[in-house]
Structures are given as structure tokens and as C-alpha cells.
Write an enzyme that holds these catalytic residues in place. Structure first.
Site, PDB file in Angstrom:
ATOM      1  N   SER A  80       0.924  -1.370   0.151  1.00 54.34           N
ATOM      2  CA  SER A  80       0.080  -0.108  -0.161  1.00 54.34           C
ATOM      3  C   SER A  80       0.921   1.391   0.031  1.00 54.34           C
ATOM      4  CB  SER A  80      -1.009   0.123   1.355  1.00 54.34           C
ATOM      5  OG  SER A  80      -0.074  -0.011   2.278  1.00 54.34           O
ATOM      6  N   THR A 119      -8.441   2.374  -4.397  1.00 53.75           N
ATOM      7  CA  THR A 119      -7.975   3.822  -4.026  1.00 53.75           C
ATOM      8  C   THR A 119      -8.379   4.785  -5.144  1.00 53.75           C
ATOM      9  OG1 THR A 119      -5.909   5.006  -3.489  1.00 53.75           O
ATOM     10  CG2 THR A 119      -5.817   3.002  -5.263  1.00 53.75           C
ATOM     11  N   ASP A 120      -8.411   5.995  -4.464  1.00 63.43           N
ATOM     12  CA  ASP A 120      -8.634   7.238  -5.679  1.00 63.43           C
ATOM     13  C   ASP A 120      -7.441   7.369  -6.513  1.00 63.43           C
ATOM     14  OD1 ASP A 120      -7.152   8.223  -3.380  1.00 63.43           O
ATOM     15  OD2 ASP A 120      -8.124  10.012  -3.291  1.00 63.43           O
ATOM     16  N   GLU A 121      -6.160   6.867  -6.054  1.00 62.70           N
ATOM     17  CA  GLU A 121      -5.179   7.092  -6.828  1.00 62.70           C
ATOM     18  C   GLU A 121      -5.034   6.500  -8.217  1.00 62.70           C
ATOM     19  OE1 GLU A 121      -1.282   6.734  -4.779  1.00 62.70           O
ATOM     20  OE2 GLU A 121      -2.248   7.158  -3.009  1.00 62.70           O
ATOM     21  N   TYR A 146       2.627   1.454  -7.348  1.00 62.78           N
ATOM     22  CA  TYR A 146       1.611   1.322  -6.599  1.00 62.78           C
ATOM     23  C   TYR A 146      -0.143   1.593  -7.299  1.00 62.78           C
ATOM     24  CZ  TYR A 146      -2.298   2.058  -2.844  1.00 62.78           C
ATOM     25  OH  TYR A 146      -3.371   1.964  -2.187  1.00 62.78           O
ATOM     26  N   LYS A 150      -2.906  -1.417  -8.408  1.00 63.68           N
ATOM     27  CA  LYS A 150      -4.286  -1.086  -7.729  1.00 63.68           C
ATOM     28  C   LYS A 150      -5.290  -0.814  -9.047  1.00 63.68           C
ATOM     29  CE  LYS A 150      -5.553  -1.137  -4.238  1.00 63.68           C
ATOM     30  NZ  LYS A 150      -5.878  -2.396  -3.509  1.00 63.68           N
TER      31      LYS A 150
HETATM   32  P1  NAD Z   1      -1.657  -1.798   4.895  1.00 65.42           P
HETATM   33  O1  NAD Z   1      -0.524  -1.700   4.306  1.00 65.42           O
HETATM   34  O2  NAD Z   1      -1.709  -1.211   6.386  1.00 65.42           O
HETATM   35  O3  NAD Z   1      -2.153  -3.282   5.331  1.00 65.42           O
HETATM   36  C1  NAD Z   1      -2.061  -4.325   4.202  1.00 65.42           C
HETATM   37  C2  NAD Z   1      -2.345  -5.622   4.761  1.00 65.42           C
HETATM   38  O4  NAD Z   1      -2.190  -6.472   3.731  1.00 65.42           O
HETATM   39  C3  NAD Z   1      -1.276  -5.944   6.047  1.00 65.42           C
HETATM   40  O5  NAD Z   1      -1.822  -6.614   7.024  1.00 65.42           O
HETATM   41  C4  NAD Z   1      -0.371  -7.169   5.280  1.00 65.42           C
HETATM   42  O6  NAD Z   1       0.330  -7.925   5.890  1.00 65.42           O
HETATM   43  C5  NAD Z   1      -1.439  -7.644   4.454  1.00 65.42           C
HETATM   44  N1  NAD Z   1      -0.866  -8.225   3.139  1.00 65.42           N
HETATM   45  C6  NAD Z   1      -0.125  -7.689   2.323  1.00 65.42           C
HETATM   46  N2  NAD Z   1       0.399  -8.739   1.050  1.00 65.42           N
HETATM   47  C7  NAD Z   1      -0.436  -9.691   1.399  1.00 65.42           C
HETATM   48  C8  NAD Z   1      -0.490 -10.942   0.861  1.00 65.42           C
HETATM   49  N3  NAD Z   1       0.380 -11.226  -0.335  1.00 65.42           N
HETATM   50  N4  NAD Z   1      -1.321 -11.941   0.965  1.00 65.42           N
HETATM   51  C9  NAD Z   1      -1.969 -11.613   2.447  1.00 65.42           C
HETATM   52  N5  NAD Z   1      -1.851 -10.352   2.778  1.00 65.42           N
HETATM   53  C10 NAD Z   1      -0.991  -9.442   2.488  1.00 65.42           C
HETATM   54  O7  NAD Z   1      -2.474  -1.017   4.118  1.00 65.42           O
HETATM   55  P2  NAD Z   1      -3.851  -0.048   4.302  1.00 65.42           P
HETATM   56  O8  NAD Z   1      -3.408   1.199   4.264  1.00 65.42           O
HETATM   57  O9  NAD Z   1      -4.495  -0.624   5.321  1.00 65.42           O
HETATM   58  O10 NAD Z   1      -4.874  -0.527   2.783  1.00 65.42           O
HETATM   59  C11 NAD Z   1      -5.675  -1.412   2.785  1.00 65.42           C
HETATM   60  C12 NAD Z   1      -6.270  -1.485   1.493  1.00 65.42           C
HETATM   61  O11 NAD Z   1      -7.047   0.075   1.372  1.00 65.42           O
HETATM   62  C13 NAD Z   1      -5.419  -1.317   0.231  1.00 65.42           C
HETATM   63  O12 NAD Z   1      -6.049  -2.434  -0.776  1.00 65.42           O
HETATM   64  C14 NAD Z   1      -5.287  -0.147  -0.291  1.00 65.42           C
HETATM   65  O13 NAD Z   1      -4.816   0.047  -1.625  1.00 65.42           O
HETATM   66  C15 NAD Z   1      -6.430   0.586  -0.015  1.00 65.42           C
HETATM   67  N6  NAD Z   1      -6.574   1.864   0.372  1.00 65.42           N
HETATM   68  C16 NAD Z   1      -5.605   2.528   1.441  1.00 65.42           C
HETATM   69  C17 NAD Z   1      -5.905   3.776   1.577  1.00 65.42           C
HETATM   70  C18 NAD Z   1      -4.997   4.484   2.713  1.00 65.42           C
HETATM   71  O14 NAD Z   1      -5.102   5.621   3.049  1.00 65.42           O
HETATM   72  N7  NAD Z   1      -4.279   3.826   3.469  1.00 65.42           N
HETATM   73  C19 NAD Z   1      -6.759   4.492   0.950  1.00 65.42           C
HETATM   74  C20 NAD Z   1      -7.618   3.941  -0.157  1.00 65.42           C
HETATM   75  C21 NAD Z   1      -7.523   2.860  -0.311  1.00 65.42           C
HETATM   76  O1  TDX Z   2       6.954  11.921   5.495  1.00 69.28           O
HETATM   77  C1  TDX Z   2       6.197  12.339   4.585  1.00 69.28           C
HETATM   78  N1  TDX Z   2       6.181  13.564   3.995  1.00 69.28           N
HETATM   79  C2  TDX Z   2       5.112  14.103   3.263  1.00 69.28           C
HETATM   80  O2  TDX Z   2       4.954  15.239   2.818  1.00 69.28           O
HETATM   81  C3  TDX Z   2       5.341  11.161   3.990  1.00 69.28           C
HETATM   82  C4  TDX Z   2       5.441   9.817   4.418  1.00 69.28           C
HETATM   83  C5  TDX Z   2       4.413  11.753   3.038  1.00 69.28           C
HETATM   84  N2  TDX Z   2       4.362  12.883   2.910  1.00 69.28           N
HETATM   85  C6  TDX Z   2       3.178  13.528   1.617  1.00 69.28           C
HETATM   86  C7  TDX Z   2       3.281  12.515   0.373  1.00 69.28           C
HETATM   87  C8  TDX Z   2       1.712  12.789   0.147  1.00 69.28           C
HETATM   88  O3  TDX Z   2       1.629  14.107  -0.602  1.00 69.28           O
HETATM   89  O4  TDX Z   2       2.226  13.488   2.266  1.00 69.28           O
HETATM   90  C9  TDX Z   2       1.122  12.927   1.553  1.00 69.28           C
HETATM   91  C10 TDX Z   2       0.599  11.619   1.953  1.00 69.28           C
HETATM   92  O5  TDX Z   2       1.421  10.601   1.887  1.00 69.28           O
HETATM   93  P1  TDX Z   2       1.254   8.906   2.107  1.00 69.28           P
HETATM   94  O6  TDX Z   2       0.747   8.855   3.748  1.00 69.28           O
HETATM   95  O7  TDX Z   2       2.557   8.258   1.580  1.00 69.28           O
HETATM   96  O8  TDX Z   2       0.086   8.691   1.385  1.00 69.28           O
HETATM   97  P2  TDX Z   2      -0.303   8.643  -0.322  1.00 69.28           P
HETATM   98  O9  TDX Z   2       0.801   8.565  -1.001  1.00 69.28           O
HETATM   99  O10 TDX Z   2      -1.126   9.886  -0.610  1.00 69.28           O
HETATM  100  O11 TDX Z   2      -1.333   7.154  -0.475  1.00 69.28           O
HETATM  101  C11 TDX Z   2      -2.227   6.956   0.608  1.00 69.28           C
HETATM  102  O12 TDX Z   2      -3.411   7.220   0.206  1.00 69.28           O
HETATM  103  C12 TDX Z   2      -3.875   6.557  -0.684  1.00 69.28           C
HETATM  104  C13 TDX Z   2      -1.978   5.494   0.795  1.00 69.28           C
HETATM  105  O13 TDX Z   2      -0.818   5.247   1.320  1.00 69.28           O
HETATM  106  C14 TDX Z   2      -2.296   4.649  -0.131  1.00 69.28           C
HETATM  107  O14 TDX Z   2      -2.445   3.347   0.194  1.00 69.28           O
HETATM  108  C15 TDX Z   2      -3.931   4.876  -0.622  1.00 69.28           C
HETATM  109  O15 TDX Z   2      -4.469   4.375  -1.691  1.00 69.28           O
END
Ligand code: NAD
Ligand code: TDX
Length: 330
Positions: A80, A119-121, A146, A150
Site C-alpha cells: 500500500s 484507492t482514488d489514486e 502502487y 491497484k
Molecule cells: P496496510 O499496508 O496497512 O495493510 C495491508 C495488509 O495486507 C497488511 O496487513 C499485510 O500484511 C497484508 N498483505 C500484504 N500482502 C499480502 C499478501 N500477499 N497476502 C496476504 N496479506 C497480505 O494497508 P492499508 O493502508 O490498510 O490499505 C488497505 C487497502 O486499502 C489496500 O488495498 C489499499 O490499496 C486500500 N486503500 C488504502 C488507503 C489509505 O489511505 N491507506 C486509501 C484508499 C484505499
Molecule cells: O514523510 C512524509 N512527508 C510527506 O510530505 C510522507 C510519508 C508523506 N508526505 C506526503 C506525500 C503525500 O502527498 O504526504 C502525502 C500523503 O502521503 P502517504 O501517507 O504516503 O499517502 P499517499 O501517497 O497519498 O497514499 C495513501 O493514500 C491513498 C495511501 O498510502 C495509499 O495506500 C492510498 O491508496
């Protein structure tokens, strides 16, 4: 109902598990998670009716057996983090594409309902003054390894719905914040840097905008779609939470008792997306969903308190994460 939650030991997956555990007391939950560096069994421990299977979604035999034994699958498992994908793309291709393929084939074989988390990305980025936010009709235009993997996983799901009649829905959500988020991500990184007596680190100018939503509100949106969404449809999840990174860092600094400009600028992320913004009208109008966290400052203050109170949870991640960032000059 017995629901399989892939990636349920990660940040959003574990928030979803706790949400479902509270809101649907008669459901059984099976967490299917490889426990990579991003997963932590402690994030879902101590919950009755929750079982953990440690396995890879790319492993055909294990995902098949787990899917066969449940009624529905919510698929969060993914690599992610954008920064990691720029450094080492293979795990993203493997888990996000091949892993999603294995999940799709398993639900096809066993006729199970699937909700795919995205994700919106996948839509690329917007100009700062673009009046049109992302909608389900926006063309895919991902920027990083990434987001492109996705995007590919979403297209696989759409093809399996159309070609094989798989009963699936998709949601594309904006940036989440809240408890149990890995300290490599923006908000927890800055909070834990301050707790460790160091300064927050802003990529580039900090003008990049993210549309913040609390993980609890993402979870309620996913549950609404799982139960009442139209098969084959894509729902965007967002809570009108646009802020630029500089504002977020200044707010964290103020809430933690520091001057709002006490941060450092570090190297920018290559290909850094400028702005994301979600139009969640379909979810609001069709399914009546509403976010419960309407005040970002309050949600952020609660998140800061959570990291203050849960150092034992995040401490094991911290040193290695910062060592990785030092190599990247960030
Ligand atoms: P995260 O990295 O915190 O968690 C991912 C989990 O998946 C972990 O527990 C990891 O152990 C597990 N995993 C990874 N590879 C695996 C595999 N091959 N088999 C089984 N398990 C596996 O991620 P997150 O931030 O909780 O994101 C979860 C989902 O939401 C992702 O699909 C991501 O694209 C989506 N998403 C995240 C955000 C965000 O802001 N974090 C926003 C929109 C969508
Ligand atoms: O130390 C930092 N300083 C900084 O300025 C880090 C780690 C990030 N950033 C910036 C990069 C981005 O513009 O902050 C913003 C957010 O960064 P991330 O937390 O890495 O998120 P982003 O790349 O936007 O992606 C997240 O949102 C969409 C999640 O990681 C993805 O899994 C999800 O799909």
C-alpha cells in the site's frame, strides 16, 4: 454470515474488522493476512468471533480453502505504500495483481460475494483549481507502481464480473487516517517523529492536497456497499476532507504544542501526485451513507492521543522505517 477479510491485520482492514465486530455481533470474521512488515496480529487480537489465518493471497490452495469456508470476501490485502513501490515494485505486482487474480478465481470457483477495496489514486491527480472531483466515470490514469497495480486489480475485478458473472463491487477511497496506521505513512510518521523529539518532514513544497477520511468512516462505507451495493458497481468513498500537506503538518504541530512552522522540507517523491478529491454522491444518495467524523481537527487530535497511548504498538516499526527513509533522503 462468515466474512473473510484479506489484509485484516493491516491499518484499514483491522479498523474494518473492529467496526464489523461491533456493528454485526452475529457475524464471524476470518482475517486472512500474510503479516508482512505492514501487518500486525496485535491489531485484531482479543476479539471473540475473529479468527486469523496467516497466509499469502498469491497461494492458490490456501486462498481457495479460506474462500470455500466463508460466505463473502472483503479484499483489503495489498502492498500500500507509494514510496516503497518506487524503490521495489515487484511485491506490488505480485500481491496487488497476482494476489487479486487468485482471490477472483477462488470466489468464481465457489460462487462467493466479493467486495474489492481500491484507492482514488487509480484516477491520477487533479490540478489544484480543478472544479471536477473524481467520480466513478473518471478515466483511469495512475502514476506510480502502487497506483497502477491497484488500477490493474480493479480492471481484473470488472472483467471477472462481466465475463464470468462474479458477484463483486468495488470501492475507491481517499486517504485514510486513524489508529493502527503504520508509521511509514504521512500522519503517523509526523506524530511519532514529534514524540521522538524530531521535526516533521514535508515532501517538496507541501502544496499537495489529500482528501482525508477517518478509517472508521471508510469501514462504514464498505459495510454499506457489501450489504446493499449493486453488483458490478463502483462506489467512491470520501468525506470532503481536502487539506494540503503543509496545513496538516501545521495542525499536528499545533495540537502537539509546537510552533506551526517547526518542520523540515525534505526531498520530494518522484512523480508526486498533486491533488486527490472524491465526489461520493453515489454512496451518499444510493446507500444513505454519511461520515461520522466531520471535524478533521477532532479526528486528528484523537489519533494523536492514540499514538501517545500506544507506543508499544508502533515502536517496533519505527527504527526500520526511518532507516529506509534515510536511504531515500526523505
Ligand atoms: P496496510 O499496508 O496497512 O495493510 C495491508 C495488509 O495486507 C497488511 O496487513 C499485510 O500484511 C497484508 N498483505 C500484504 N500482502 C499480502 C499478501 N500477499 N497476502 C496476504 N496479506 C497480505 O494497508 P492499508 O493502508 O490498510 O490499505 C488497505 C487497502 O486499502 C489496500 O488495498 C489499499 O490499496 C486500500 N486503500 C488504502 C488507503 C489509505 O489511505 N491507506 C486509501 C484508499 C484505499
Ligand atoms: O514523510 C512524509 N512527508 C510527506 O510530505 C510522507 C510519508 C508523506 N508526505 C506526503 C506525500 C503525500 O502527498 O504526504 C502525502 C500523503 O502521503 P502517504 O501517507 O504516503 O499517502 P499517499 O501517497 O497519498 O497514499 C495513501 O493514500 C491513498 C495511501 O498510502 C495509499 O495506500 C492510498 O491508496
Amino acid at each position: 454470515m462468515r466474512v473473510l477479510v484479506t489484509g485484516g491485520a493491516g491499518f484499514i482492514g483491522s479498523n474494518f474488522v473492529r467496526h464489523v465486530h461491533r456493528e454485526r455481533p452475529d457475524w464471524e470474521i476470518v482475517v486472512y493476512d500474510l503479516l508482512t512488515y505492514a501487518g500486525d496480529a496485535r491489531s485484531v487480537e482479543g476479539l471473540e468471533r475473529v479468527e486469523l489465518i496467516q497466509a499469502d493471497i498469491c497461494n492458490e490452495a490456501s486462498i481457495d480453502a479460506a474462500v470455500a469456508a466463508t460466505d463473502a470476501v472483503v479484499h483489503f490485502a495489498a502492498e500500500s505504500h507509494n514510496d516503497n513501490s518506487l524503490h521495489s515494485p515487484w511485491p506490488f505486482v505480485s500481491t496487488n495483481l497476482i494476489g487479486t487474480y487468485q482471490v477472483l478465481e477462488a470466489v468464481r470457483r465457489h460462487g462467493r460475494r466479493l467486495h474489492h477495496i481500491s484507492t482514488d489514486e487509480v484516477y491520477g491527480d487533479l490540478e489544484l483549481d480543478d472544479p471536477q472531483k473524481f467520480t466513478p466515470q473518471t478515466a483511469y490514469n495512475p502514476s506510480s507502481p502502487y497506483s497502477s497495480t491497484k488500477a490493474g486489480s480493479d480492471l481484473l475485478v470488472r472483467a471477472w464480473v462481466r465475463s464470468f458473472g462474479v458477484q463483486a463491487t468495488i470501492s475507491n477511497c481517499s486517504n485514510n487516517y486513524g489508529p493502527y496506521q503504520h508509521v511509514e505513512k504521512f500522519i503517523p510518521r509526523q506524530i511519532t517523529e514529534l514524540l521522538d523529539g524530531r521535526r516533521p518532514k514535508l515532501y517538496g513544497t507541501g502544496e499537495n492536497v489529500r482528501d482525508w477520511i477517518h478509517a472508521e468512516d471508510h469501514s462504514s462505507g464498505v459495510l454499506a456497499i457489501l450489504e446493499r451495493g449493486q453488483i458490478g458497481e463502483t462506489y467512491l468513498i470520501g468525506a470532503d476532507g481536502e487539506r494540503n500537506n503543509r496545513e496538516v503538518v501545521a495542525l499536528i504541530l499545533r495540537l502537539m504544542g509546537h510552533e506551526p512552522d517547526a518542520f523540515d522540507h525534505v526531498n520530494d517523491r518522484p512523480g508526486h501526485d498533486l491533488r486527490y478529491a472524491i465526489d461520493a454522491s453515489r454512496l451518499r444518495e444510493e446507500l444513505g451513507w454519511r461520515p461520522s467524523y466531520r471535524d478533521f481537527e477532532q479526528g486528528l487530535a484523537a489519533t494523536i492521543s492514540w499514538y501517545r497511548e500506544h507506543e508499544a504498538w508502533w515502536r517496533p516499526q519505527k527504527r526500520e522505517t526511518e532507516a529506509r527513509y534515510r536511504v531515500l533522503g526523505r
